[in-house]
Design a protein around this motif. Sequence first.
Motif, PDB file in Angstrom:
ATOM      1  N   SER A   1       0.783  -1.205   0.079  1.00  0.00           N
ATOM      2  CA  SER A   1      -0.063   0.021  -0.029  1.00  0.00           C
ATOM      3  C   SER A   1       0.816   1.276  -0.003  1.00  0.00           C
ATOM      4  CB  SER A   1      -0.849   0.127   1.257  1.00  0.00           C
ATOM      5  OG  SER A   1      -1.778  -1.148   1.257  1.00  0.00           O
ATOM      6  N   VAL A   2       0.775   1.898  -0.932  1.00  0.00           N
ATOM      7  CA  VAL A   2       1.743   3.295  -1.333  1.00  0.00           C
ATOM      8  C   VAL A   2       0.742   4.375  -1.302  1.00  0.00           C
ATOM      9  CG1 VAL A   2       3.352   4.163  -2.897  1.00  0.00           C
ATOM     10  CG2 VAL A   2       3.241   1.844  -2.366  1.00  0.00           C
ATOM     11  N   ALA A   3       1.192   5.446  -0.516  1.00  0.00           N
ATOM     12  CA  ALA A   3       0.333   6.914  -0.631  1.00  0.00           C
ATOM     13  C   ALA A   3       1.231   7.955  -1.261  1.00  0.00           C
ATOM     14  CB  ALA A   3       0.024   7.439   0.607  1.00  0.00           C
ATOM     15  N   ALA A   4       0.583   8.734  -1.957  1.00  0.00           N
ATOM     16  CA  ALA A   4       1.679   9.652  -2.862  1.00  0.00           C
ATOM     17  C   ALA A   4       0.881  10.882  -2.571  1.00  0.00           C
ATOM     18  CB  ALA A   4       1.788   9.435  -4.009  1.00  0.00           C
ATOM     19  N   SER A   5       1.345  12.162  -2.754  1.00  0.00           N
ATOM     20  CA  SER A   5       0.806  13.379  -2.487  1.00  0.00           C
ATOM     21  C   SER A   5       0.731  13.737  -4.132  1.00  0.00           C
ATOM     22  CB  SER A   5       1.834  14.412  -1.930  1.00  0.00           C
ATOM     23  OG  SER A   5       2.866  14.499  -2.955  1.00  0.00           O
ATOM     24  N   TYR A   6      -0.318  14.553  -4.226  1.00  0.00           N
ATOM     25  CA  TYR A   6      -0.693  15.150  -5.712  1.00  0.00           C
ATOM     26  C   TYR A   6       0.221  15.445  -6.676  1.00  0.00           C
ATOM     27  CZ  TYR A   6      -2.645  18.108  -9.415  1.00  0.00           C
ATOM     28  OH  TYR A   6      -3.003  18.591 -10.469  1.00  0.00           O
ATOM     29  N   THR A   7       1.122  16.296  -6.321  1.00  0.00           N
ATOM     30  CA  THR A   7       2.368  16.595  -7.265  1.00  0.00           C
ATOM     31  C   THR A   7       3.023  15.185  -7.746  1.00  0.00           C
ATOM     32  OG1 THR A   7       2.688  18.808  -6.149  1.00  0.00           O
ATOM     33  CG2 THR A   7       4.460  17.879  -7.626  1.00  0.00           C
ATOM     34  N   VAL A   8       3.282  14.375  -6.673  1.00  0.00           N
ATOM     35  CA  VAL A   8       4.060  13.424  -6.934  1.00  0.00           C
ATOM     36  C   VAL A   8       3.253  12.440  -7.789  1.00  0.00           C
ATOM     37  CG1 VAL A   8       5.155  11.092  -5.927  1.00  0.00           C
ATOM     38  CG2 VAL A   8       5.374  13.210  -4.898  1.00  0.00           C
TER      39      VAL A   8
ATOM     40  N   ILE B   1       4.650  -7.952  -7.404  1.00  0.00           N
ATOM     41  CA  ILE B   1       4.089  -7.391  -6.354  1.00  0.00           C
ATOM     42  C   ILE B   1       2.823  -6.587  -6.839  1.00  0.00           C
ATOM     43  CG2 ILE B   1       4.794  -5.246  -5.080  1.00  0.00           C
ATOM     44  CD1 ILE B   1       7.538  -6.169  -5.001  1.00  0.00           C
ATOM     45  N   GLN B   2       1.784  -6.550  -6.081  1.00  0.00           N
ATOM     46  CA  GLN B   2       0.567  -5.873  -6.412  1.00  0.00           C
ATOM     47  C   GLN B   2       0.569  -4.269  -5.574  1.00  0.00           C
ATOM     48  OE1 GLN B   2      -3.086  -7.819  -5.547  1.00  0.00           O
ATOM     49  NE2 GLN B   2      -4.293  -5.714  -5.370  1.00  0.00           N
ATOM     50  N   LEU B   3       0.636  -3.246  -6.368  1.00  0.00           N
ATOM     51  CA  LEU B   3       0.437  -2.219  -5.640  1.00  0.00           C
ATOM     52  C   LEU B   3      -0.898  -1.502  -5.486  1.00  0.00           C
ATOM     53  CD1 LEU B   3       3.657  -0.257  -7.472  1.00  0.00           C
ATOM     54  CD2 LEU B   3       3.425  -1.272  -5.171  1.00  0.00           C
ATOM     55  N   ASN B   4      -1.311  -1.164  -4.304  1.00  0.00           N
ATOM     56  CA  ASN B   4      -2.466  -0.245  -3.790  1.00  0.00           C
ATOM     57  C   ASN B   4      -2.001   0.840  -3.908  1.00  0.00           C
ATOM     58  OD1 ASN B   4      -3.919  -3.048  -3.961  1.00  0.00           O
ATOM     59  ND2 ASN B   4      -3.035  -3.448  -1.972  1.00  0.00           N
ATOM     60  N   LEU B   5      -2.651   2.081  -4.583  1.00  0.00           N
ATOM     61  CA  LEU B   5      -2.085   3.145  -4.538  1.00  0.00           C
ATOM     62  C   LEU B   5      -3.381   4.027  -4.050  1.00  0.00           C
ATOM     63  CD1 LEU B   5      -0.557   3.559  -8.276  1.00  0.00           C
ATOM     64  CD2 LEU B   5       0.654   3.165  -6.216  1.00  0.00           C
ATOM     65  N   PHE B   6      -2.856   5.260  -3.297  1.00  0.00           N
ATOM     66  CA  PHE B   6      -3.603   6.306  -2.454  1.00  0.00           C
ATOM     67  C   PHE B   6      -3.105   7.782  -2.660  1.00  0.00           C
ATOM     68  CE2 PHE B   6      -3.795   2.279  -0.275  1.00  0.00           C
ATOM     69  CZ  PHE B   6      -5.292   1.865  -0.311  1.00  0.00           C
ATOM     70  N   GLU B   7      -3.818   8.393  -3.356  1.00  0.00           N
ATOM     71  CA  GLU B   7      -3.610   9.926  -3.306  1.00  0.00           C
ATOM     72  C   GLU B   7      -4.108  10.581  -2.253  1.00  0.00           C
ATOM     73  OE1 GLU B   7      -4.434  13.612  -5.891  1.00  0.00           O
ATOM     74  OE2 GLU B   7      -3.705  12.161  -7.188  1.00  0.00           O
ATOM     75  N   GLN B   8      -3.094  11.296  -1.312  1.00  0.00           N
ATOM     76  CA  GLN B   8      -3.694  11.862  -0.230  1.00  0.00           C
ATOM     77  C   GLN B   8      -2.726  13.079   0.208  1.00  0.00           C
ATOM     78  OE1 GLN B   8      -6.297  11.224   1.519  1.00  0.00           O
ATOM     79  NE2 GLN B   8      -6.722   8.923   1.062  1.00  0.00           N
ATOM     80  N   GLU B   9      -3.025  14.055   0.995  1.00  0.00           N
ATOM     81  CA  GLU B   9      -2.476  15.352   1.454  1.00  0.00           C
ATOM     82  C   GLU B   9      -1.363  14.652   2.617  1.00  0.00           C
ATOM     83  OE1 GLU B   9      -5.182  18.074   2.932  1.00  0.00           O
ATOM     84  OE2 GLU B   9      -5.884  18.436   0.858  1.00  0.00           O
ATOM     85  N   ARG B  10      -0.640  15.544   2.600  1.00  0.00           N
ATOM     86  CA  ARG B  10       0.616  15.138   3.718  1.00  0.00           C
ATOM     87  C   ARG B  10       0.131  14.721   4.885  1.00  0.00           C
ATOM     88  NH1 ARG B  10       2.104  17.570   8.221  1.00  0.00           N
ATOM     89  NH2 ARG B  10       1.763  19.351   7.509  1.00  0.00           N
TER      90      ARG B  10
ATOM     91  N   THR C   1      -2.599  13.426   6.020  1.00  0.00           N
ATOM     92  CA  THR C   1      -3.319  12.062   6.040  1.00  0.00           C
ATOM     93  C   THR C   1      -2.192  10.957   5.869  1.00  0.00           C
ATOM     94  OG1 THR C   1      -5.316  13.171   5.096  1.00  0.00           O
ATOM     95  CG2 THR C   1      -4.990  10.840   4.789  1.00  0.00           C
ATOM     96  N   ILE C   2      -1.263  11.154   4.651  1.00  0.00           N
ATOM     97  CA  ILE C   2      -0.151  10.440   4.577  1.00  0.00           C
ATOM     98  C   ILE C   2       0.458  10.016   5.853  1.00  0.00           C
ATOM     99  CG2 ILE C   2       1.899   9.899   3.476  1.00  0.00           C
ATOM    100  CD1 ILE C   2       0.833  11.327   1.170  1.00  0.00           C
ATOM    101  N   GLU C   3       0.856  10.990   6.615  1.00  0.00           N
ATOM    102  CA  GLU C   3       1.580  10.645   7.803  1.00  0.00           C
ATOM    103  C   GLU C   3       0.832  10.025   8.682  1.00  0.00           C
ATOM    104  OE1 GLU C   3       3.291  14.272   9.624  1.00  0.00           O
ATOM    105  OE2 GLU C   3       4.730  14.628   8.127  1.00  0.00           O
TER     106      GLU C   3
ATOM    107  N   GLY D   1      -0.502   2.224  10.059  1.00  0.00           N
ATOM    108  CA  GLY D   1      -0.190   1.310   9.251  1.00  0.00           C
ATOM    109  C   GLY D   1      -1.363   1.003   8.002  1.00  0.00           C
ATOM    110  N   GLN D   2      -2.057   2.190   7.741  1.00  0.00           N
ATOM    111  CA  GLN D   2      -2.885   1.946   6.537  1.00  0.00           C
ATOM    112  C   GLN D   2      -2.054   2.043   5.208  1.00  0.00           C
ATOM    113  OE1 GLN D   2      -5.340   5.288   6.200  1.00  0.00           O
ATOM    114  NE2 GLN D   2      -6.236   4.914   4.292  1.00  0.00           N
ATOM    115  N   PHE D   3      -0.955   2.659   5.305  1.00  0.00           N
ATOM    116  CA  PHE D   3       0.260   2.662   4.314  1.00  0.00           C
ATOM    117  C   PHE D   3       1.571   1.944   4.679  1.00  0.00           C
ATOM    118  CE2 PHE D   3      -2.185   7.044   3.705  1.00  0.00           C
ATOM    119  CZ  PHE D   3      -3.055   6.404   2.976  1.00  0.00           C
ATOM    120  N   ASP D   4       2.124   1.221   3.808  1.00  0.00           N
ATOM    121  CA  ASP D   4       3.467   0.700   3.946  1.00  0.00           C
ATOM    122  C   ASP D   4       4.399   1.759   3.665  1.00  0.00           C
ATOM    123  OD1 ASP D   4       2.546  -1.880   4.390  1.00  0.00           O
ATOM    124  OD2 ASP D   4       1.960  -2.073   2.150  1.00  0.00           O
ATOM    125  N   MET D   5       4.314   2.644   2.570  1.00  0.00           N
ATOM    126  CA  MET D   5       5.271   3.573   2.281  1.00  0.00           C
ATOM    127  C   MET D   5       4.501   4.595   1.578  1.00  0.00           C
ATOM    128  SD  MET D   5       8.326   1.241   0.864  1.00  0.00           S
ATOM    129  CE  MET D   5       9.913   2.532   1.456  1.00  0.00           C
ATOM    130  N   ALA D   6       5.275   5.642   1.241  1.00  0.00           N
ATOM    131  CA  ALA D   6       4.821   6.907   0.389  1.00  0.00           C
ATOM    132  C   ALA D   6       5.767   7.233  -0.045  1.00  0.00           C
ATOM    133  CB  ALA D   6       4.412   7.681   1.647  1.00  0.00           C
TER     134      ALA D   6
END
Length: 305
Positions: A95-102, A121-130, A132-134, A140-145
Amino acid sequence: MAFTLRQVRYFVATAEVGQISQAAIHLSISQSAVTSAIQELESLLGVSLFIRSPQGMTLTDSGRHFLNHAYSILRSVEDALKSPLPDTSIEGSLSVAASYTVMGYFLPYHLQRLAQWYPGIQLNLFEQERETIERGLLEGQFDMAVVLTANLQHPEIAAETLFSSERRLWLPNRHPLSERPSVGLEDVAREPFIMLTVDEADQTALRYWDSSHLQPRVILRTSSVEAVRSMVANGSGVAILSDLVYRPWSLEGRRIETLSLNDPVPPMSVGLAWRRDLEFSEPMKAFREYFRHSFLAPQLSSSRR
Protein backbone atom coordinates in the motif's frame (compact mmCIF):
# COMPACT_ATOMS: atom_id res chain seq x y z
CA MET A 1 19.31 9.55 -44.48
CA ALA A 2 18.83 7.53 -41.28
CA PHE A 3 16.67 8.49 -38.32
CA THR A 4 18.86 8.78 -35.19
CA LEU A 5 18.47 9.31 -31.45
CA ARG A 6 20.90 12.20 -31.78
CA GLN A 7 18.39 14.07 -33.93
CA VAL A 8 15.61 13.44 -31.42
CA ARG A 9 17.70 14.56 -28.42
CA TYR A 10 18.84 17.74 -30.15
CA PHE A 11 15.27 18.50 -31.25
CA VAL A 12 13.91 18.06 -27.70
CA ALA A 13 16.66 20.21 -26.20
CA THR A 14 15.92 23.01 -28.66
CA ALA A 15 12.17 22.75 -28.14
CA GLU A 16 12.57 23.02 -24.38
CA VAL A 17 14.86 26.07 -24.29
CA GLY A 18 13.67 27.80 -27.48
CA GLN A 19 17.14 28.68 -28.75
CA ILE A 20 19.75 26.67 -30.66
CA SER A 21 22.59 28.45 -28.84
CA GLN A 22 21.22 27.50 -25.41
CA ALA A 23 20.49 23.93 -26.54
CA ALA A 24 24.07 23.61 -27.75
CA ILE A 25 25.39 24.82 -24.38
CA HIS A 26 23.14 22.35 -22.54
CA LEU A 27 24.28 19.50 -24.80
CA SER A 28 27.96 20.59 -24.77
CA ILE A 29 28.15 20.55 -28.57
CA SER A 30 28.41 23.12 -31.35
CA GLN A 31 25.45 25.15 -32.61
CA SER A 32 26.05 23.84 -36.11
CA ALA A 33 25.60 20.25 -34.90
CA VAL A 34 22.19 21.14 -33.42
CA THR A 35 21.18 23.02 -36.56
CA SER A 36 22.20 20.12 -38.83
CA ALA A 37 20.35 17.55 -36.71
CA ILE A 38 17.12 19.57 -36.79
CA GLN A 39 17.40 20.12 -40.53
CA GLU A 40 17.96 16.38 -41.06
CA LEU A 41 14.92 15.58 -38.94
CA GLU A 42 12.73 18.07 -40.80
CA SER A 43 13.90 16.58 -44.11
CA LEU A 44 13.05 13.05 -42.96
CA LEU A 45 9.61 14.04 -41.65
CA GLY A 46 8.83 16.34 -44.57
CA VAL A 47 7.59 19.16 -42.31
CA SER A 48 8.94 22.25 -40.58
CA LEU A 49 9.28 21.67 -36.86
CA PHE A 50 10.22 25.23 -35.89
CA ILE A 51 9.48 28.81 -36.84
CA ARG A 52 12.84 30.59 -36.87
CA SER A 53 13.07 34.21 -35.71
CA PRO A 54 15.71 36.51 -34.18
CA GLN A 55 14.13 35.79 -30.78
CA GLY A 56 14.60 32.04 -31.09
CA MET A 57 12.90 28.83 -32.18
CA THR A 58 9.13 28.38 -31.79
CA LEU A 59 7.51 25.02 -32.44
CA THR A 60 5.06 24.72 -35.32
CA ASP A 61 1.88 22.65 -34.91
CA SER A 62 3.79 19.73 -36.45
CA GLY A 63 6.65 20.37 -34.06
CA ARG A 64 4.38 20.27 -31.00
CA HIS A 65 2.85 17.04 -32.25
CA PHE A 66 6.26 15.45 -32.84
CA LEU A 67 7.55 16.60 -29.43
CA ASN A 68 5.17 14.18 -27.68
CA HIS A 69 6.50 11.32 -29.82
CA ALA A 70 10.08 12.43 -29.16
CA TYR A 71 9.55 12.28 -25.41
CA SER A 72 8.10 8.78 -25.77
CA ILE A 73 11.08 7.64 -27.87
CA LEU A 74 13.62 8.91 -25.33
CA ARG A 75 11.71 7.39 -22.39
CA SER A 76 11.53 4.03 -24.14
CA VAL A 77 15.28 4.04 -24.83
CA GLU A 78 16.07 5.01 -21.24
CA ASP A 79 13.76 2.28 -19.97
CA ALA A 80 15.43 -0.33 -22.17
CA LEU A 81 18.89 0.65 -20.96
CA LYS A 82 18.06 0.80 -17.25
CA SER A 83 15.62 -2.03 -16.67
CA PRO A 84 17.13 -5.31 -15.42
CA LEU A 85 15.54 -8.70 -15.90
CA PRO A 86 12.25 -9.06 -13.98
CA ASP A 87 12.45 -10.56 -10.49
CA THR A 88 9.48 -12.92 -10.37
CA SER A 89 10.48 -14.39 -7.01
CA ILE A 90 9.16 -11.48 -4.92
CA GLU A 91 5.42 -11.59 -4.36
CA GLY A 92 2.99 -9.73 -2.16
CA SER A 93 1.08 -6.48 -1.94
CA LEU A 94 2.14 -2.98 -1.00
CA SER A 95 0.00 0.00 0.00
CA VAL A 96 1.65 3.19 -1.23
CA ALA A 97 0.45 6.74 -0.65
CA ALA A 98 1.54 9.74 -2.70
CA SER A 99 0.83 13.44 -2.65
CA TYR A 100 -0.86 15.20 -5.58
CA THR A 101 2.30 16.53 -7.22
CA VAL A 102 4.10 13.19 -6.96
CA MET A 103 1.13 11.25 -8.30
CA GLY A 104 0.53 13.62 -11.19
CA TYR A 105 4.05 14.45 -12.34
CA PHE A 106 6.38 11.72 -11.14
CA LEU A 107 4.90 8.31 -10.34
CA PRO A 108 3.05 7.09 -13.48
CA TYR A 109 6.23 6.38 -15.46
CA HIS A 110 7.82 4.57 -12.51
CA LEU A 111 4.71 2.51 -11.81
CA GLN A 112 5.01 1.00 -15.27
CA ARG A 113 8.69 0.21 -14.72
CA LEU A 114 8.02 -1.24 -11.27
CA ALA A 115 5.50 -3.63 -12.82
CA GLN A 116 8.27 -4.82 -15.15
CA TRP A 117 10.86 -5.16 -12.39
CA TYR A 118 8.59 -6.93 -9.90
CA PRO A 119 5.56 -8.46 -11.64
CA GLY A 120 4.66 -10.41 -8.49
CA ILE A 121 4.05 -7.28 -6.40
CA GLN A 122 0.57 -5.76 -6.35
CA LEU A 123 0.63 -2.03 -5.65
CA ASN A 124 -2.37 -0.40 -3.98
CA LEU A 125 -2.16 3.35 -4.55
CA PHE A 126 -3.66 6.23 -2.58
CA GLU A 127 -3.45 9.94 -3.36
CA GLN A 128 -3.60 11.94 -0.13
CA GLU A 129 -2.46 15.16 1.50
CA ARG A 130 0.67 15.17 3.65
CA GLU A 131 -1.10 15.04 7.04
CA THR A 132 -3.25 12.09 5.95
CA ILE A 133 -0.19 10.29 4.58
CA GLU A 134 1.73 10.71 7.83
CA ARG A 135 -1.22 9.48 9.87
CA GLY A 136 -1.71 6.53 7.51
CA LEU A 137 1.96 5.53 7.81
CA LEU A 138 1.84 5.70 11.61
CA GLU A 139 -1.41 3.71 11.83
CA GLY A 140 -0.36 1.05 9.32
CA GLN A 141 -2.83 2.02 6.60
CA PHE A 142 0.07 2.66 4.20
CA ASP A 143 3.33 0.71 4.01
CA MET A 144 5.29 3.44 2.27
CA ALA A 145 4.78 6.81 0.65
CA VAL A 146 6.33 8.88 -2.11
CA VAL A 147 6.22 12.48 -0.97
CA LEU A 148 7.81 15.90 -0.91
CA THR A 149 10.24 15.08 1.87
CA ALA A 150 10.81 18.66 3.04
CA ASN A 151 7.12 18.87 3.99
CA LEU A 152 7.22 15.94 6.43
CA GLN A 153 6.77 16.92 10.07
CA HIS A 154 6.20 13.87 12.31
CA PRO A 155 9.40 12.68 14.04
CA GLU A 156 8.35 9.02 13.78
CA ILE A 157 8.35 9.18 9.97
CA ALA A 158 11.64 8.23 8.31
CA ALA A 159 12.43 9.58 4.85
CA GLU A 160 14.98 9.18 2.07
CA THR A 161 15.27 11.91 -0.55
CA LEU A 162 15.70 10.60 -4.09
CA PHE A 163 16.23 13.83 -6.01
CA SER A 164 15.73 17.57 -5.76
CA SER A 165 14.02 19.63 -8.45
CA GLU A 166 15.10 23.27 -8.70
CA ARG A 167 12.44 25.92 -8.34
CA ARG A 168 12.69 28.61 -11.02
CA LEU A 169 10.80 31.70 -12.11
CA TRP A 170 8.14 30.99 -14.76
CA LEU A 171 7.59 33.76 -17.31
CA PRO A 172 5.55 34.26 -20.48
CA ASN A 173 7.53 34.29 -23.70
CA ARG A 174 9.57 37.50 -24.24
CA HIS A 175 8.89 38.89 -20.77
CA PRO A 176 11.15 41.89 -19.93
CA LEU A 177 12.74 40.03 -16.99
CA SER A 178 14.09 37.41 -19.37
CA GLU A 179 16.35 40.08 -20.91
CA ARG A 180 18.12 40.88 -17.63
CA PRO A 181 21.49 39.35 -16.76
CA SER A 182 20.22 38.37 -13.30
CA VAL A 183 16.83 38.35 -11.56
CA GLY A 184 16.05 38.16 -7.85
CA LEU A 185 13.01 38.08 -5.61
CA GLU A 186 13.01 41.88 -5.42
CA ASP A 187 12.37 41.95 -9.19
CA VAL A 188 9.68 39.27 -8.91
CA ALA A 189 7.93 41.18 -6.10
CA ARG A 190 7.05 43.93 -8.59
CA GLU A 191 5.20 41.47 -10.87
CA PRO A 192 1.68 40.04 -10.48
CA PHE A 193 2.25 36.63 -8.88
CA ILE A 194 0.31 33.36 -9.28
CA MET A 195 0.56 31.36 -6.05
CA LEU A 196 0.19 27.56 -6.23
CA THR A 197 -1.32 26.09 -3.06
CA VAL A 198 -1.34 22.33 -3.68
CA ASP A 199 1.05 20.18 -1.60
CA GLU A 200 1.67 23.14 0.73
CA ALA A 201 3.48 25.00 -2.06
CA ASP A 202 2.20 28.32 -0.71
CA GLN A 203 3.63 27.63 2.75
CA THR A 204 7.01 26.77 1.26
CA ALA A 205 6.92 29.90 -0.88
CA LEU A 206 6.07 32.19 2.01
CA ARG A 207 9.03 30.86 4.00
CA TYR A 208 11.58 31.91 1.39
CA TRP A 209 9.74 35.16 0.72
CA ASP A 210 9.73 35.95 4.46
CA SER A 211 13.45 35.20 4.75
CA SER A 212 14.11 37.73 1.99
CA HIS A 213 11.95 40.35 3.80
CA LEU A 214 9.84 40.69 0.66
CA GLN A 215 6.27 39.77 -0.24
CA PRO A 216 4.87 38.62 -3.60
CA ARG A 217 2.02 40.60 -5.18
CA VAL A 218 -0.38 37.65 -5.29
CA ILE A 219 -3.30 38.03 -7.70
CA LEU A 220 -4.48 34.41 -7.53
CA ARG A 221 -4.09 31.45 -5.22
CA THR A 222 -4.90 28.15 -6.94
CA SER A 223 -4.43 24.41 -6.42
CA SER A 224 -4.21 23.83 -10.20
CA VAL A 225 -0.78 23.64 -11.81
CA GLU A 226 -2.46 23.92 -15.22
CA ALA A 227 -4.17 27.16 -14.15
CA VAL A 228 -0.77 28.58 -13.16
CA ARG A 229 0.72 27.38 -16.44
CA SER A 230 -2.01 28.98 -18.56
CA MET A 231 -2.07 32.27 -16.67
CA VAL A 232 1.71 32.65 -16.88
CA ALA A 233 1.78 31.71 -20.57
CA ASN A 234 -0.97 34.22 -21.34
CA GLY A 235 0.84 37.05 -19.56
CA SER A 236 -1.38 37.39 -16.48
CA GLY A 237 1.49 36.99 -14.04
CA VAL A 238 4.60 35.04 -13.05
CA ALA A 239 5.18 32.09 -10.72
CA ILE A 240 7.98 30.19 -9.01
CA LEU A 241 7.63 26.44 -9.43
CA SER A 242 9.86 23.39 -9.73
CA ASP A 243 11.30 21.84 -12.87
CA LEU A 244 9.35 18.65 -12.07
CA VAL A 245 6.04 20.26 -13.04
CA TYR A 246 7.46 22.49 -15.80
CA ARG A 247 6.34 22.01 -19.37
CA PRO A 248 7.34 24.50 -22.07
CA TRP A 249 3.80 24.89 -23.44
CA SER A 250 0.43 25.78 -21.95
CA LEU A 251 -2.77 24.03 -22.99
CA GLU A 252 -3.34 26.91 -25.41
CA GLY A 253 0.02 26.26 -27.09
CA ARG A 254 1.72 29.34 -25.65
CA ARG A 255 5.33 29.14 -24.52
CA ILE A 256 6.54 29.42 -20.92
CA GLU A 257 10.13 30.44 -20.15
CA THR A 258 12.05 29.78 -16.94
CA LEU A 259 14.84 31.65 -15.16
CA SER A 260 17.02 30.70 -12.21
CA LEU A 261 16.86 33.28 -9.42
CA ASN A 262 19.92 34.73 -7.73
CA ASP A 263 18.21 34.60 -4.31
CA PRO A 264 18.11 31.35 -2.32
CA VAL A 265 14.97 29.38 -3.17
CA PRO A 266 14.91 25.80 -1.85
CA PRO A 267 14.44 22.99 -4.39
CA MET A 268 11.48 20.62 -4.24
CA SER A 269 12.76 17.30 -2.87
CA VAL A 270 10.99 14.03 -3.70
CA GLY A 271 11.58 10.80 -1.81
CA LEU A 272 10.30 7.81 0.11
CA ALA A 273 8.77 7.79 3.60
CA TRP A 274 7.84 5.06 6.08
CA ARG A 275 7.23 4.56 9.79
CA ARG A 276 10.62 4.71 11.48
CA ASP A 277 10.30 1.50 13.55
CA LEU A 278 8.67 -0.59 10.81
CA GLU A 279 10.37 -3.81 9.73
CA PHE A 280 10.57 -3.88 5.94
CA SER A 281 8.68 -6.63 4.12
CA GLU A 282 10.14 -8.08 0.91
CA PRO A 283 7.84 -5.93 -1.27
CA MET A 284 8.92 -2.83 0.70
CA LYS A 285 12.58 -3.72 0.17
CA ALA A 286 11.95 -4.21 -3.54
CA PHE A 287 10.08 -0.89 -3.84
CA ARG A 288 12.90 0.97 -2.14
CA GLU A 289 15.56 -0.86 -4.16
CA TYR A 290 13.91 0.17 -7.44
CA PHE A 291 14.00 3.86 -6.56
CA ARG A 292 17.49 3.65 -5.06
CA HIS A 293 18.74 2.03 -8.28
CA SER A 294 17.00 4.66 -10.42
CA PHE A 295 18.12 7.76 -8.51
CA LEU A 296 20.81 6.96 -5.94
CA ALA A 297 22.91 4.22 -7.57
CA PRO A 298 25.71 6.58 -8.81
CA GLN A 299 25.90 8.27 -5.39
CA LEU A 300 25.91 4.96 -3.53
CA SER A 301 28.63 3.56 -5.79
CA SER A 302 30.76 6.66 -5.28
CA SER A 303 30.41 6.52 -1.49
CA ARG A 304 31.70 2.95 -1.44
CA ARG A 305 34.94 3.83 -3.22
